[in-house]
Design a protein around this motif. Structure first.
Motif, PDB file in Angstrom:
ATOM      1  N   VAL A 168       0.839  -1.196   0.000  1.00 15.81           N
ATOM      2  CA  VAL A 168       0.000   0.000   0.000  1.00 15.81           C
ATOM      3  C   VAL A 168       0.877   1.249   0.000  1.00 15.81           C
ATOM      4  N   LYS A 169       0.587   2.145  -0.907  1.00 19.33           N
ATOM      5  CA  LYS A 169       1.318   3.415  -1.004  1.00 19.33           C
ATOM      6  C   LYS A 169       0.335   4.571  -0.881  1.00 19.33           C
ATOM      7  N   ASP A 170       0.844   5.710  -0.473  1.00 25.29           N
ATOM      8  CA  ASP A 170       0.040   6.915  -0.392  1.00 25.29           C
ATOM      9  C   ASP A 170      -0.136   7.462  -1.804  1.00 25.29           C
ATOM     10  N   THR A 171      -1.359   7.360  -2.350  1.00 23.27           N
ATOM     11  CA  THR A 171      -1.628   7.849  -3.700  1.00 23.27           C
ATOM     12  C   THR A 171      -2.143   9.279  -3.683  1.00 23.27           C
ATOM     13  N   GLY A 172      -2.424   9.776  -2.489  1.00 23.48           N
ATOM     14  CA  GLY A 172      -2.950  11.133  -2.381  1.00 23.48           C
ATOM     15  C   GLY A 172      -4.441  11.220  -2.622  1.00 23.48           C
ATOM     16  N   GLY A 173      -5.140  10.103  -2.669  1.00 20.06           N
ATOM     17  CA  GLY A 173      -6.587  10.139  -2.893  1.00 20.06           C
ATOM     18  C   GLY A 173      -7.230   8.781  -2.780  1.00 20.06           C
ATOM     19  N   MET A 174      -8.439   8.680  -3.342  1.00 20.55           N
ATOM     20  CA  MET A 174      -9.220   7.452  -3.287  1.00 20.55           C
ATOM     21  C   MET A 174      -8.852   6.547  -4.465  1.00 20.55           C
ATOM     22  N   VAL A 175      -8.792   5.239  -4.201  1.00 21.16           N
ATOM     23  CA  VAL A 175      -8.474   4.246  -5.219  1.00 21.16           C
ATOM     24  C   VAL A 175      -9.676   3.311  -5.354  1.00 21.16           C
ATOM     25  N   LYS A 176     -10.190   3.129  -6.582  1.00 25.08           N
ATOM     26  CA  LYS A 176     -11.346   2.256  -6.798  1.00 25.08           C
ATOM     27  C   LYS A 176     -10.888   0.804  -6.754  1.00 25.08           C
ATOM     28  N   VAL A 177     -11.553   0.008  -5.895  1.00 29.08           N
ATOM     29  CA  VAL A 177     -11.208  -1.404  -5.756  1.00 29.08           C
ATOM     30  C   VAL A 177     -12.314  -2.326  -6.259  1.00 29.08           C
ATOM     31  N   ARG A 178     -13.500  -1.778  -6.553  1.00 25.70           N
ATOM     32  CA  ARG A 178     -14.608  -2.574  -7.092  1.00 25.70           C
ATOM     33  C   ARG A 178     -15.502  -1.665  -7.926  1.00 25.70           C
ATOM     34  N   THR A 179     -15.867  -2.119  -9.112  1.00 21.13           N
ATOM     35  CA  THR A 179     -16.777  -1.376  -9.988  1.00 21.13           C
ATOM     36  C   THR A 179     -18.087  -2.139 -10.096  1.00 21.13           C
ATOM     37  N   TRP A 180     -19.208  -1.405 -10.050  1.00 18.04           N
ATOM     38  CA  TRP A 180     -20.514  -2.014 -10.272  1.00 18.04           C
ATOM     39  C   TRP A 180     -21.456  -1.022 -10.912  1.00 18.04           C
ATOM     40  N   ASN A 181     -22.637  -1.522 -11.328  1.00 11.95           N
ATOM     41  CA  ASN A 181     -23.666  -0.695 -11.934  1.00 11.95           C
ATOM     42  C   ASN A 181     -25.029  -1.253 -11.546  1.00 11.95           C
ATOM     43  N   TYR A 182     -25.367  -1.141 -10.254  1.00 18.12           N
ATOM     44  CA  TYR A 182     -26.642  -1.660  -9.768  1.00 18.12           C
ATOM     45  C   TYR A 182     -27.798  -0.690 -10.031  1.00 18.12           C
ATOM     46  N   GLY A 183     -27.491   0.561 -10.345  1.00 20.48           N
ATOM     47  CA  GLY A 183     -28.536   1.560 -10.522  1.00 20.48           C
ATOM     48  C   GLY A 183     -28.888   2.256  -9.221  1.00 20.48           C
ATOM     49  N   PHE A 184     -28.237   1.882  -8.150  1.00 22.16           N
ATOM     50  CA  PHE A 184     -28.404   2.514  -6.846  1.00 22.16           C
ATOM     51  C   PHE A 184     -27.120   2.269  -6.053  1.00 22.16           C
ATOM     52  N   CYS A 185     -27.007   2.934  -4.935  1.00 21.13           N
ATOM     53  CA  CYS A 185     -25.816   2.821  -4.098  1.00 21.13           C
ATOM     54  C   CYS A 185     -26.122   1.851  -2.943  1.00 21.13           C
TER      55      CYS A 185
END
Length: 146
Positions: free
Chosen positions: A60-77
């Protein structure tokens, strides 16, 4: 939706099935999003599980922000339950229930309409060689006012 069935009671296989959906949806349509189904006798769980997943992040490194670890498209959160641990076990099996919200400066995990993000800003992440994240996403919209 004109002609839509808000609900039904019918024989399904060898048993009866009772199903109701929210306004604007058709109960006979099996693709109705889970968070728009009011009741389905074939899925009577209060929190229907959409998915269970995991992500292992090495070095793990400091990227300075958020890193996406999972993508989905359920149409809601979806409402999500998380557990995580680190390689040295100093943060073993921490549990967090996360609602859908924008990432803040102090937020470790963000659940969004398009997936899961993990913050790589936190200084304690930069010292661990391994970070394991486990989640369960439920079929309920976690946004306020939904």
């Amino acid at each position: 939706m004109v002609g839509a069935n808000k609900g039904y009671l019918k024989t399904s296989g060898s048993s009866k099935r009772l199903r109701f959906v929210m306004d604007g949806y058709d109960a006979t349509d099996e693709t109705v999003p889970p968070n728009k189904v009011i009741f389905d006798s074939q899925d009577i769980g209060t929190l229907s599980v959409l998915e269970v997943g995991s992500y292992t992040w090495l070095n793990v490194k400091d990227t300075g922000g958020m890193v996406k670890v999972r993508t989905w498209n359920y149409g809601f959160c979806p409402l999500c339950l998380f557990q995580w641990s680190t390689a040295d076990d100093s943060y073993t099996w921490r549990t967090n229930i996360q609602f859908c919200e924008e990432a803040g400066a102090d937020q470790l995990i963000k659940v969004a309409m398009d997936g899961i993000y993990v913050s790589a800003i936190f200084s304690y992440f930069t010292v661990y060689p391994r970070f394991d994240l486990f989640w369960t996403a439920f079929g309920i919209d976690a946004r306020d006012g939904s």
